[in-house]
Design an enzyme around this catalytic site. Sequence first.
Site, PDB file in Angstrom:
ATOM      1  N   HIS A 175       0.833  -1.192   0.000  1.00 50.66           N
ATOM      2  CA  HIS A 175       0.000   0.000   0.000  1.00 50.66           C
ATOM      3  C   HIS A 175       0.868   1.241   0.000  1.00 50.66           C
ATOM      4  O   HIS A 175       2.044   1.198   0.373  1.00 50.66           O
ATOM      5  CB  HIS A 175      -0.929   0.024   1.221  1.00 50.66           C
ATOM      6  CG  HIS A 175      -0.213  -0.018   2.523  1.00 50.66           C
ATOM      7  ND1 HIS A 175       0.270  -1.198   3.077  1.00 50.66           N
ATOM      8  CD2 HIS A 175       0.133   0.956   3.407  1.00 50.66           C
ATOM      9  CE1 HIS A 175       0.848  -0.946   4.226  1.00 50.66           C
ATOM     10  NE2 HIS A 175       0.792   0.351   4.464  1.00 50.66           N
TER      11      HIS A 175
ATOM     12  N   CYS B 147       1.650   3.676  12.048  1.00 55.32           N
ATOM     13  CA  CYS B 147       2.655   3.185  11.104  1.00 55.32           C
ATOM     14  C   CYS B 147       2.987   4.307  10.134  1.00 55.32           C
ATOM     15  O   CYS B 147       2.286   5.322  10.091  1.00 55.32           O
ATOM     16  CB  CYS B 147       2.157   1.941  10.362  1.00 55.32           C
ATOM     17  SG  CYS B 147       0.790   2.243   9.226  1.00 55.32           S
TER      18      CYS B 147
END
Length: 692
Positions: A65, A203
Amino acid sequence: MSEMITADLVDLDLSAESKEAAARALAERMVAQGRVTDLDGFLADVAAREAQMPTGLDGGIGIPHCRSEHVTEPTLAFGRSAAGIDFGAPDGPADLIFLIAAPAGADDAHLTILSSLARQLMNTEFTDALRAVSDADTAAALVRGDVTPAEAAEGATAGETTDTATAPAAASAGAAAGSTTPEAPEAEAPAERPFRIVAVTSCPTGIAHTYMAAESLEKAGREAGVEVTVETQGSAGFTRLDPAVIEAADGVVFAHDVPVREKDRFAGKPTVDVGVKAGINRPAALISEVRAKAERGESTAPAGAAATPVDRAGDSTEGYGTKLRKWLMSGVSYMVPFVAAGGLLIAVGFAIGGWTVNKAPSVMDHFVWTQADSWGALLFQIGGMAFNFLVPVLAGYIAYGMADRPGLVPGFVGGAISLSINAGFLGGLAAGLIAGGVVLAIQRVNIPAAMRGIMPVVVIPLISSAVVGFLMFVVIGKPIAAAQKGMTDWLNGLTGTNAVLLGALLGLMMCFDLGGPVNKVAYTFATAGIAVASPSDSAMKIMAAVMAAGMVPPLAMALATTVRGKLFTPAERENGKAAWVLGASFISEGAIPFAAADPLRVIPSAMVGGAVTGSLSMMFDATLRAPHGGIFVVPLIGNPFLYLVAIAAGVCVSTALVVVLKGMRKPAQGTPAADSAESAAGEKGSKQPVAA
C-alpha cells in the site's frame, strides 16, 4: 463516486511469482479502471513503502500500500494466489493480496473505509470466506461489506439484508465451544473491575498496519477478559482518548513505527513500547507483559524502560547495542540540519568575502550594505552561531532518545559544558548518554502521587542537570577533552597512503547502507571536523571525500539504467531519472529503491565505486568547507576539476560492476530483456526461461 473495489479489480487466479509482479498485475487493473494515471510512478511509490517495512502479515496476507500522487481516488485491488507470494511475513508466503492505493491528499472518509478493511483482515471468518469465494463479484461485495462472510460462504446474494446484522454474532457464537449466548463470558467473570489497557497504534503510511494492530489488540483483550481501548494515529488524523479513560487505565501499550503524538498523556503508567507489527502478530503477549509490569509496580514515566521515542522501530526485546545505536542516531538526526545550514552559510561567506572573512569584525559594529565583504562576514557569522548549537543539540537529543522530554535539559546543559571545556563531539556524546541515564534512574524511583506533577518540570531537570554538570566539569571532562585533541592531531597528521586508505574506508561506509547508521557515522565524523570557524585542511579533505562517495550510488544507478536499461524494470528505469538529480545533490537515499530490489548486486557495486571515489578525492587533496550541497557547491571545493574526476571514476566503476552482475542473472520479470528472452524461447518452442 465509484466504488473503491469492483469485480474488475479482483483477480482470483493471480499467477505472479514475486511481490513486485503481484503489485504490477493488480496495479494494471487500477490503470485500466482509470484509478491510477502513471503505472510506473505508482509502482515506484509502492516499492518505496515496501522498502520501509515488509507488508506481509501472519495468516497468509500481503497488503502492499502507499499514498501516491498518481492515484485519482482511493482504490482496492484484491488478488488470490494459489502458490503464495513472499511479502516478508514470518510465517511464510501470502495467498491473499490487497493492493491499497490512496491519493496523496485522500479525505478522511475514504481513509476510514480503508482502515475498516484493515481491521477486517484480522477476522478469520472474513479471510476464510475470501479463500473460498468462487467469483469476482462476490469477492468484491464481501470486501465492500455488501455481504457477510456467512452469506458469501452460502452463495447468498447481497440483497438478502435481513440476516446481515445478526450473521456476525451468530458466526461468533457458533465458533465458541459450546457457547449459546454472548453473555456467557461475563457470567463466568467475577464482578470485580477488569484490568484496563489503553493503546496507541501507528505506522508510516497510517492506512493498514495502524488499524490492523488496533483490531488485533482489541480482539486479544476480549479473549483475555481485559478492557482494551485503542487510539489509532493514522492518515486520517486521530481522535484523542478521553483523559478519564487514560486516567482509569492500568497499563499502556504503544505499537508504533512513527513517534507517538502527545505521548506525555500516558505518563506514570506501566508501559510496553513495541513496533506496530508486534501489535499485529503477538497482541496476547503484549497484554500479558503490561499486566506483569503492573503487578510488579513498574509505574514509570512515558515509555518506561523502553527504547528511544524517536525513529521508533522494533520491540522491547532489542539488545542494548541496538538501543544505543538508536539513541545516537536520535541525536545525529536533529544535529544534521544545524550542520547543513551552518556549514553552507560559512562556505558561502568564504566564497563572497574571501579567505580572511573569519577575521572580520562583528557585523553589529561594522556592516556596509554595498560591500560584498560585509555580506560575506554576515553569512559567515550566522553560520558560526548555528555551529555553536551542534554539540548541545547532539547531546540534548541523545538524552531525548533515551528518556523523552525530561532528558532535554540535562542533555543541552551537558553539551554546552562540553563546548566550554573543549571536549567537542566526544564530550557531547558522553554528556547525552549520561543525561539520559541519569533521568531514567530518577524516573525509576517510586514517589508519592502528589509529587508527580512537579517531577518533569522542577525535580528531574534540577537533579539531572546538577549531576551531569558535576560529572562533565570535575570527573570526565578533562580526559575526554584530551582524547578529542588527540584525534584532531591525528587527523591533521594524515598524509600519503594513510589518507588514501581513510578515504577508501569512508567511501565504503557511505555506500554500505545508503543513509543508514553506518552512512551517518561516516558523515558525522566528517562534519565534526569542519564544525569550527577555521577547520584544518585534513578535516576539509575528509568532508570532500565523504560527500563525493555519497554521490556515487544514485549517480551510478542512474547511469546504469541509461546505458543498459533492459536489465532494469520499468519502475527502476523511472527511478533512474530521479536518481540523476538526487545523486548530484548528495542524497545517497536515491539508490535505495535499487538496493532494496537487488541488494546483493547493487550494494557491493556501490561500495566499490564509493571506495574508489573516496581514495581518489584524498589523493587529489580536494577540500570542502560545506557539509552538503553536491555539485551545487563545486565553487567552494578545492581542486574542483580533480574532485569531479574522482566522482566520475567511482560512478563508472559502480556502473560497470552492477551491469556485469545483473547481466549474469536471469532478467527481472517485466524487463525488456526478459520479454525478448521469452519471445526468443517461444520461437524455438522451448518453455524454459532464457538466461541473460
